[in-house]
Structure formats: C-alpha cells, structure tokens
Design a protein around this motif. Structure first.
Motif, PDB file in Angstrom:
ATOM      1  N   ALA A  32       7.975   6.480  -4.107  1.00 28.76           N
ATOM      2  CA  ALA A  32       8.629   7.848  -4.527  1.00 28.76           C
ATOM      3  C   ALA A  32      10.057   7.066  -5.948  1.00 28.76           C
ATOM      4  O   ALA A  32       9.259   8.360  -6.782  1.00 28.76           O
ATOM      5  CB  ALA A  32       8.860   8.560  -3.326  1.00 28.76           C
ATOM      6  N   TRP A  33      10.827   6.887  -5.795  1.00 28.62           N
ATOM      7  CA  TRP A  33      11.489   6.504  -6.782  1.00 28.62           C
ATOM      8  C   TRP A  33      11.710   6.277  -7.555  1.00 28.62           C
ATOM      9  O   TRP A  33      11.741   6.619  -8.904  1.00 28.62           O
ATOM     10  CB  TRP A  33      12.710   5.851  -5.904  1.00 28.62           C
ATOM     11  CG  TRP A  33      14.234   5.874  -6.937  1.00 28.62           C
ATOM     12  CD1 TRP A  33      15.458   6.552  -6.620  1.00 28.62           C
ATOM     13  CD2 TRP A  33      14.056   4.522  -8.016  1.00 28.62           C
ATOM     14  NE1 TRP A  33      15.795   6.140  -7.604  1.00 28.62           N
ATOM     15  CE2 TRP A  33      16.037   5.035  -8.125  1.00 28.62           C
ATOM     16  CE3 TRP A  33      13.769   2.990  -7.282  1.00 28.62           C
ATOM     17  CZ2 TRP A  33      16.206   4.023  -9.821  1.00 28.62           C
ATOM     18  CZ3 TRP A  33      14.135   2.702  -8.783  1.00 28.62           C
ATOM     19  CH2 TRP A  33      15.285   2.726  -9.277  1.00 28.62           C
ATOM     20  N   LEU A  34      10.633   4.897  -7.979  1.00 32.10           N
ATOM     21  CA  LEU A  34      10.031   4.577  -8.707  1.00 32.10           C
ATOM     22  C   LEU A  34       8.879   4.985  -9.461  1.00 32.10           C
ATOM     23  O   LEU A  34       9.147   5.283 -10.805  1.00 32.10           O
ATOM     24  CB  LEU A  34       9.203   3.134  -8.568  1.00 32.10           C
ATOM     25  CG  LEU A  34       9.990   2.112  -7.201  1.00 32.10           C
ATOM     26  CD1 LEU A  34       9.407   0.777  -6.955  1.00 32.10           C
ATOM     27  CD2 LEU A  34      11.119   1.814  -8.977  1.00 32.10           C
ATOM     28  N   GLY A  35       8.007   6.297  -8.484  1.00 29.56           N
ATOM     29  CA  GLY A  35       7.072   7.160  -9.443  1.00 29.56           C
ATOM     30  C   GLY A  35       7.763   8.198 -10.098  1.00 29.56           C
ATOM     31  O   GLY A  35       6.986   8.527 -11.170  1.00 29.56           O
ATOM     32  N   VAL A  36       8.732   8.718  -9.779  1.00 26.24           N
ATOM     33  CA  VAL A  36       9.460   9.691 -10.537  1.00 26.24           C
ATOM     34  C   VAL A  36      10.337   9.046 -11.703  1.00 26.24           C
ATOM     35  O   VAL A  36       9.741   9.435 -12.865  1.00 26.24           O
ATOM     36  CB  VAL A  36      10.137  10.333  -9.619  1.00 26.24           C
ATOM     37  CG1 VAL A  36      11.393  11.247 -10.956  1.00 26.24           C
ATOM     38  CG2 VAL A  36       9.938  11.612  -8.439  1.00 26.24           C
TER      39      VAL A  36
ATOM     40  N   ALA B 144       0.216  -1.083   0.266  1.00 23.88           N
ATOM     41  CA  ALA B 144      -0.164  -0.081   0.657  1.00 23.88           C
ATOM     42  C   ALA B 144       0.819   1.362   0.013  1.00 23.88           C
ATOM     43  O   ALA B 144       1.014   2.477  -0.672  1.00 23.88           O
ATOM     44  CB  ALA B 144      -0.708  -0.015   1.302  1.00 23.88           C
ATOM     45  N   VAL B 145       1.648   0.849   0.633  1.00 23.59           N
ATOM     46  CA  VAL B 145       2.941   2.449   1.308  1.00 23.59           C
ATOM     47  C   VAL B 145       3.678   2.559  -0.245  1.00 23.59           C
ATOM     48  O   VAL B 145       3.907   3.715  -0.549  1.00 23.59           O
ATOM     49  CB  VAL B 145       3.878   2.117   2.206  1.00 23.59           C
ATOM     50  CG1 VAL B 145       4.709   3.154   2.507  1.00 23.59           C
ATOM     51  CG2 VAL B 145       2.649   2.372   3.110  1.00 23.59           C
ATOM     52  N   VAL B 146       4.368   1.389  -0.724  1.00 20.13           N
ATOM     53  CA  VAL B 146       4.562   1.953  -2.510  1.00 20.13           C
ATOM     54  C   VAL B 146       3.506   2.159  -3.496  1.00 20.13           C
ATOM     55  O   VAL B 146       4.294   3.149  -3.968  1.00 20.13           O
ATOM     56  CB  VAL B 146       5.069   0.186  -2.922  1.00 20.13           C
ATOM     57  CG1 VAL B 146       5.879  -0.195  -4.147  1.00 20.13           C
ATOM     58  CG2 VAL B 146       6.391  -0.101  -1.570  1.00 20.13           C
ATOM     59  N   PHE B 147       2.944   1.734  -3.112  1.00 19.38           N
ATOM     60  CA  PHE B 147       1.521   2.526  -4.018  1.00 19.38           C
ATOM     61  C   PHE B 147       0.905   3.539  -4.058  1.00 19.38           C
ATOM     62  O   PHE B 147       1.492   4.042  -5.549  1.00 19.38           O
ATOM     63  CB  PHE B 147      -0.020   1.544  -3.907  1.00 19.38           C
ATOM     64  CG  PHE B 147      -0.298   1.801  -5.408  1.00 19.38           C
ATOM     65  CD1 PHE B 147      -0.918   0.936  -6.149  1.00 19.38           C
ATOM     66  CD2 PHE B 147      -1.984   2.858  -4.780  1.00 19.38           C
ATOM     67  CE1 PHE B 147      -1.351   1.696  -7.127  1.00 19.38           C
ATOM     68  CE2 PHE B 147      -2.946   2.878  -6.016  1.00 19.38           C
ATOM     69  CZ  PHE B 147      -2.686   2.801  -7.176  1.00 19.38           C
TER      70      PHE B 147
ATOM     71  N   PHE C 163      10.642   1.763   2.230  1.00 20.68           N
ATOM     72  CA  PHE C 163       9.362   1.949   1.157  1.00 20.68           C
ATOM     73  C   PHE C 163       8.100   2.492   0.511  1.00 20.68           C
ATOM     74  O   PHE C 163       8.559   2.556  -0.258  1.00 20.68           O
ATOM     75  CB  PHE C 163       7.523   0.663   1.498  1.00 20.68           C
ATOM     76  CG  PHE C 163       8.767  -1.138   2.394  1.00 20.68           C
ATOM     77  CD1 PHE C 163       9.006  -1.930   1.346  1.00 20.68           C
ATOM     78  CD2 PHE C 163       8.658  -1.310   3.716  1.00 20.68           C
ATOM     79  CE1 PHE C 163       9.589  -2.661   1.708  1.00 20.68           C
ATOM     80  CE2 PHE C 163       9.336  -2.274   4.208  1.00 20.68           C
ATOM     81  CZ  PHE C 163       9.857  -3.071   3.242  1.00 20.68           C
ATOM     82  N   ALA C 164       7.984   3.014   1.346  1.00 25.17           N
ATOM     83  CA  ALA C 164       7.785   4.545   1.131  1.00 25.17           C
ATOM     84  C   ALA C 164       8.620   5.580  -0.285  1.00 25.17           C
ATOM     85  O   ALA C 164       8.255   5.979  -1.148  1.00 25.17           O
ATOM     86  CB  ALA C 164       7.629   5.458   2.282  1.00 25.17           C
TER      87      ALA C 164
END
Length: 251
Positions: free
Chosen positions: A215-219, A15-18, A210-211
């Motif tokens: 964020a890194w994956l999202g950017v 959930a937090v990764v998402f 994980f947060a």
C-alpha cells in the motif's frame, strides 16, 4: 510457518505486495491478481479468505492519503448496487464446487485482460457520456458479485467511473472508498460461510506487513510510475494465471 509450507508463503508474499501496490496507486483494478495467483497453489475458498482481511487492511492504509478526494455520489451508487451482488456471490459459494470458482476466477481474469486489450487497440471505447444512475446500479451489482467470488470488482467499477469524467486522483480515491465499504459488506457472509479459519488468520498475521508495504509503495507510485509499465506486467501475469486456473478447473 505451521500449517503452510514455504512454497505457499513464497507465492503469497509477492501476491500481497502486488495487491497493495494496485489498490494504493492504480485504481484497484488489478489487485485481484493476488487471488488468481494464490488460487494456483491453494483451494480458491482459502485464497479468498486469506486475502479479504489483507485487502481490508490495505483499504484502511490507503484511505488517509485520499481522504475526501473521492466522488461520494458515484461511490454511493456503486455501493448500493454492490450489496445484492454480494448476496448473489454468497449464494453461489454455498452451492458451487471449488472448480467452479477456479473457472470463474480464470474467466474473469482473462476477460479483464481481453477488455483492456480491446480498449487499448481502440476496438471499444469508454462511454462517451456519463452513465446514468441505473447504469451505475447495474455496474454495482457486477462489482459486488465479482468482488465476492474473486476480489475482482475493479473492472466493473472502472467502466462506470471512467464515464463520469473523474480525474486520476479522484478516480483513485473513489475506488479506495468503494472497496473499503464493499469489503466490509463481504466480511460477514465470508465468516458465515466458514471461509475464514485458524490457518487463514495465521497467514494473514504473517502477511500483514507485506500488505502495508505494498500500500505504501502504491501511494508513492501513483505519480512516479507510468501506468503503462505497471499494467504491462499485470496483463502478462493475469494471462498466465487465468489460463492455468481454467485448465485446472476443467481438468
């Protein structure tokens, strides 16, 4: 970990990764899915308390990639409207039962999915002209209230920002700035209402990496991943969790 069983942690990690991926690359609109998911396994107030520090951490991590690429006038209008919305949310939290928040989070979740479905089917259209400042103020109140009760301010912000004709990156940067400021404004009333606890802090410390990963994956996904794929998964997830929360709140 002490105070939380493995099941809660197993639900909280994805959930937090998402949430990090959504806030880092897709306009923050679906980040509140994390609150809906967590509210399935723990009380809604605790879910909100766990997520706010993590969302603030994601805000800080995503500010730099979008630094000064935002539209400050649009962000300012929404922030000024959000402040009384935060106050309204704080008042409701003080007087309402937990099931009210399950129903609210569930209703906001299904409302978001329905709005997106109608938008994609062409049944409704984004505003053809730029919304005036007073419209942004009203959107800001909605941002503040829905963000306080479910971390779900993204859709209301999107309605206003889409009418302003911002390009993809400027839109994303403006939402990053907006929710960084709104989440700071929420922190004090959250603390005053006792939403934070030793348990939520311990889980925040465990979930912080994980947060940041999200964020890194999202950017990086901002340009690489088609929005259609990301939001198809999002809408399915939100429909299931929203319906379950409403069922739990009614039963």
């Amino acid at each position: 970990m002490a105070g939380f069983d493995a099941w809660i942690f197993a639900v909280a990690v994805p959930a937090v990764v998402f949430a990090g991926i959504s806030k880092g690359g897709f306009g923050s609109g679906a980040a509140f899915a994390a609150a809906a998911i967590l509210a399935l396994v723990i009380p809604p107030g605790m879910a909100l308390g766990i997520l706010l520090p993590l969302l603030m951490l994601i805000d800080v991590a995503t500010l730099r990639p979008y630094w000064r690429r935002w539209s400050w006038p649009d962000a300012r209008v929404l922030v000024l409207g959000a402040l009384p919305g935060v106050g309204l949310g704080a008042w409701l939290y003080r007087v309402a039962e937990p099931d009210v928040f399950r129903l609210l989070i569930g209703a906001i979740t299904l409302g978001f999915v329905g709005w997106q479905a109608l938008l994609r089917l062409g049944a409704i259209r984004p505003p053809a002209r730029a919304m005036p400042a007073w419209g942004g103020g009203l959107a800001g109140v909605t941002v503040g209230f829905t963000s306080f009760v479910s971390h779900a301010g993204g859709p209301a912000a999107a309605v206003y920002l889409l009418s302003r004709g911002l390009d993809k990156t400027r839109f994303q940067a403006t939402t990053v700035l907006l929710f960084w400021l709104v989440n700071i404004a929420k922190f004090v009333p959250y603390a005053a209402l006792g939403i934070f606890s030793r348990q939520t802090l311990l889980l925040d410390l465990a979930l912080a990496p994980f947060a940041l990963l999200g964020a890194w994956l999202g950017v990086r996904a901002h340009r690489a991943v088609p929005e259609r794929v990301f939001f198809a998964i999002t809408y399915t997830l939100l429909t299931v969790t929203g319906a379950k929360l409403i069922w739990d709140g009614l039963v």
